[in-house]
Design a protein around this motif. Structure first.
Motif, PDB file in Angstrom:
ATOM      1  N   MET A 146       0.785  -1.753  -0.251  1.00  8.75           N
ATOM      2  CA  MET A 146      -0.210   0.078   0.258  1.00  8.75           C
ATOM      3  C   MET A 146       1.051   0.848   0.492  1.00  8.75           C
ATOM      4  SD  MET A 146      -2.482   0.810   2.297  1.00  8.75           S
ATOM      5  CE  MET A 146      -4.022   2.549   2.532  1.00  8.75           C
ATOM      6  N   ASN A 147       0.281   2.466  -0.591  1.00  6.09           N
ATOM      7  CA  ASN A 147       1.136   2.936  -1.160  1.00  6.09           C
ATOM      8  C   ASN A 147       0.474   4.662   0.320  1.00  6.09           C
ATOM      9  OD1 ASN A 147       2.932   5.701  -1.888  1.00  6.09           O
ATOM     10  ND2 ASN A 147       1.423   6.149  -2.638  1.00  6.09           N
ATOM     11  N   VAL A 148       1.601   4.633   1.429  1.00  8.87           N
ATOM     12  CA  VAL A 148       1.571   5.788   2.243  1.00  8.87           C
ATOM     13  C   VAL A 148       1.619   7.187   1.428  1.00  8.87           C
ATOM     14  CG1 VAL A 148       1.005   6.037   5.092  1.00  8.87           C
ATOM     15  CG2 VAL A 148       1.020   3.135   4.080  1.00  8.87           C
ATOM     16  N   ARG A 149       0.999   8.180   2.003  1.00  8.48           N
ATOM     17  CA  ARG A 149       1.545   8.998   1.380  1.00  8.48           C
ATOM     18  C   ARG A 149       1.296  10.450   2.795  1.00  8.48           C
ATOM     19  NH1 ARG A 149      -1.477  11.488  -3.826  1.00  8.48           N
ATOM     20  NH2 ARG A 149       0.188  13.064  -3.716  1.00  8.48           N
ATOM     21  N   ALA A 150       1.260  10.063   3.675  1.00  6.36           N
ATOM     22  CA  ALA A 150      -0.058  10.888   4.976  1.00  6.36           C
ATOM     23  C   ALA A 150      -0.122  10.051   5.775  1.00  6.36           C
ATOM     24  CB  ALA A 150      -0.481  11.828   4.704  1.00  6.36           C
ATOM     25  N   ASN A 158      -7.296   5.924   1.159  1.00  5.58           N
ATOM     26  CA  ASN A 158      -6.585   5.018   1.290  1.00  5.58           C
ATOM     27  C   ASN A 158      -5.090   4.887   1.338  1.00  5.58           C
ATOM     28  OD1 ASN A 158      -9.010   2.976   0.714  1.00  5.58           O
ATOM     29  ND2 ASN A 158      -9.141   3.301  -1.363  1.00  5.58           N
ATOM     30  N   GLU A 159      -4.984   6.400   1.220  1.00  3.84           N
ATOM     31  CA  GLU A 159      -3.223   6.623   1.038  1.00  3.84           C
ATOM     32  C   GLU A 159      -2.816   6.843   2.858  1.00  3.84           C
ATOM     33  OE1 GLU A 159      -2.339   7.488  -3.165  1.00  3.84           O
ATOM     34  OE2 GLU A 159      -3.358   9.277  -2.187  1.00  3.84           O
ATOM     35  N   VAL A 160      -4.017   7.143   3.635  1.00  2.00           N
ATOM     36  CA  VAL A 160      -3.338   7.579   5.174  1.00  2.00           C
ATOM     37  C   VAL A 160      -3.507   6.925   5.707  1.00  2.00           C
ATOM     38  CG1 VAL A 160      -5.527   9.386   6.495  1.00  2.00           C
ATOM     39  CG2 VAL A 160      -4.873  10.249   4.396  1.00  2.00           C
ATOM     40  N   HIS A 211     -11.982   4.736  10.068  1.00  2.16           N
ATOM     41  CA  HIS A 211     -11.860   4.996   7.812  1.00  2.16           C
ATOM     42  C   HIS A 211     -11.207   5.261   7.381  1.00  2.16           C
ATOM     43  CE1 HIS A 211     -16.256   5.144   9.030  1.00  2.16           C
ATOM     44  NE2 HIS A 211     -16.459   6.394   9.789  1.00  2.16           N
ATOM     45  N   ALA A 212      -9.536   5.856   7.723  1.00  2.54           N
ATOM     46  CA  ALA A 212      -8.441   5.668   7.060  1.00  2.54           C
ATOM     47  C   ALA A 212      -7.685   4.309   6.299  1.00  2.54           C
ATOM     48  CB  ALA A 212      -7.377   6.259   7.642  1.00  2.54           C
ATOM     49  N   GLY A 213      -7.178   4.799   5.561  1.00  2.09           N
ATOM     50  CA  GLY A 213      -6.975   3.717   5.262  1.00  2.09           C
ATOM     51  C   GLY A 213      -6.419   2.642   5.885  1.00  2.09           C
ATOM     52  N   THR A 214      -5.633   2.850   7.010  1.00  2.13           N
ATOM     53  CA  THR A 214      -4.842   2.254   7.981  1.00  2.13           C
ATOM     54  C   THR A 214      -4.945   3.097   9.692  1.00  2.13           C
ATOM     55  OG1 THR A 214      -3.086   1.741   6.069  1.00  2.13           O
ATOM     56  CG2 THR A 214      -3.021   0.835   8.807  1.00  2.13           C
ATOM     57  N   GLY A 215      -5.647   2.684  10.604  1.00  2.00           N
ATOM     58  CA  GLY A 215      -5.903   2.877  11.552  1.00  2.00           C
ATOM     59  C   GLY A 215      -4.547   1.468  12.296  1.00  2.00           C
ATOM     60  N   ASP A 224      -6.770  -0.961  12.515  1.00  2.00           N
ATOM     61  CA  ASP A 224      -6.482  -2.224  11.945  1.00  2.00           C
ATOM     62  C   ASP A 224      -4.768  -2.974  12.662  1.00  2.00           C
ATOM     63  OD1 ASP A 224      -7.896  -2.140   9.087  1.00  2.00           O
ATOM     64  OD2 ASP A 224      -7.306   0.034   8.924  1.00  2.00           O
ATOM     65  N   PHE A 225      -4.621  -2.064  13.099  1.00  2.00           N
ATOM     66  CA  PHE A 225      -2.801  -2.696  13.534  1.00  2.00           C
ATOM     67  C   PHE A 225      -2.981  -2.023  14.636  1.00  2.00           C
ATOM     68  CE2 PHE A 225      -1.763  -2.762   9.222  1.00  2.00           C
ATOM     69  CZ  PHE A 225      -1.036  -3.409   9.217  1.00  2.00           C
ATOM     70  N   VAL A 226      -2.606  -2.896  16.047  1.00  2.00           N
ATOM     71  CA  VAL A 226      -2.141  -1.983  17.790  1.00  2.00           C
ATOM     72  C   VAL A 226      -1.113  -2.323  17.618  1.00  2.00           C
ATOM     73  CG1 VAL A 226      -2.642  -2.478  20.190  1.00  2.00           C
ATOM     74  CG2 VAL A 226      -4.463  -3.521  18.128  1.00  2.00           C
ATOM     75  N   THR A 227      -0.399  -0.949  18.097  1.00  2.00           N
ATOM     76  CA  THR A 227       0.932  -1.089  18.265  1.00  2.00           C
ATOM     77  C   THR A 227       1.351  -0.629  19.781  1.00  2.00           C
ATOM     78  OG1 THR A 227       3.414  -0.019  17.235  1.00  2.00           O
ATOM     79  CG2 THR A 227       1.266   1.658  17.934  1.00  2.00           C
TER      80      THR A 227
END
Length: 265
Positions: A1-5, A201-203, A218-222, A237-240
């Protein structure tokens, strides 16, 4: 996935409990910026206590403040967007004034509060601007409210529910906050993306509180912090890792930095 922000919460995410940014978190952010990823702060704080950290990191992107009720230009301090909330103030103060709760009202002109406390003293020290008013808020002359914060000392969903027809409600373990309807960090993020030509989706969004749930969902990756509640983690989507253990840097290093990344997200 291309993350831009990436949009980063402050308290409980970027900052340690000491209100400091760790060296590791800074380094991870710098490396991400060098890859061309735009870095934003998205916080419940008002502008004056967000700007010093924004400057410390050296980012120039707009600041999302007061849970999305205000967006500020980093260079000029200018308010790019503000969303005011309109309550029946007589009803609000009838409920809050007679209870031993602190009430903090964030307006376009500054902070008004029922009483001062350690948090407000910290805001004054960092932001270099004291509250506009301290005392019985029924006597205060304020307008253009961006956020009401009611500190009851405990979770108070039955009280906050009384305002759901007038405002967007954020429930915390020690009270609740009221914003204009449909205002959130995510609503502010969405308003910025078209001009940046960035897709949701790039967020990546990362945070730990109930005011982060919409942007995590709602972001591409939360990404939820390890110190977040189970409800917040369920929206991500992830827990750090925990914020005291540089969970922000941990995620950036593992998944976003090209030199560290083991697989694409």
């Amino acid at each position: 996935m291309n993350v831009r922000a990436i949009f980063i919460d402050m308290d409980g995410t970027l900052l340690k409990a000491s209100n400091n940014i760790s060296h590791r978190n800074k380094e991870a952010i710098y490396k991400l910026m060098n890859q061309g990823v735009k870095v934003f702060l998205a916080t419940g704080r008002h502008y004056e206590v967000t700007a010093p950290y924004h400057k410390e990191i050296g980012i120039r992107t707009p600041m999302i403040c007061l849970n999305g009720a205000a967006i500020h230009d980093a260079e000029t301090r200018r308010v790019l967007q503000k969303k005011t909330v309109r309550l029946n103030d007589e009803r609000f103060h009838l409920l809050t004034a007679e209870n031993p709760w602190n009430v903090i009202i964030h307006t376009a002109d500054g902070v008004y509060c029922k009483e001062t406390n350690e948090e407000i003293e910290y805001w004054t020290k960092v932001g270099q601007i004291p509250p506009q008013y301290i005392g019985d808020l029924r006597q205060a002359n304020y307008q253009d409210v961006l956020k009401y914060s009611v500190r009851t000392g405990t979770a108070s969903p039955k009280v906050s529910a009384l305002f759901k027809e007038e405002a967007e409600v954020v429930d915390w373990n020690d009270g609740f906050e009221l914003l204009a309807p449909n205002v959130s960090k995510w609503s502010a993020i969405k308003s910025l993306l078209p001009e940046l030509r960035i897709s949701p989706n790039e967020v990546v969004t990362i945070g730990d509180g109930p005011n982060d749930i919409e942007m995590l969902r709602h972001a591409g990756t939360g990404v939820a912090m390890g110190n977040a509640s189970e409800k917040v983690k369920a929206a991500a989507d992830f827990v750090t890792g925990h914020h005291e253990n540089d969970g922000l840097a941990e995620f950036i290093e593992r998944y976003l930095l090209k030199s560290y990344k083991s697989f694409a997200i």
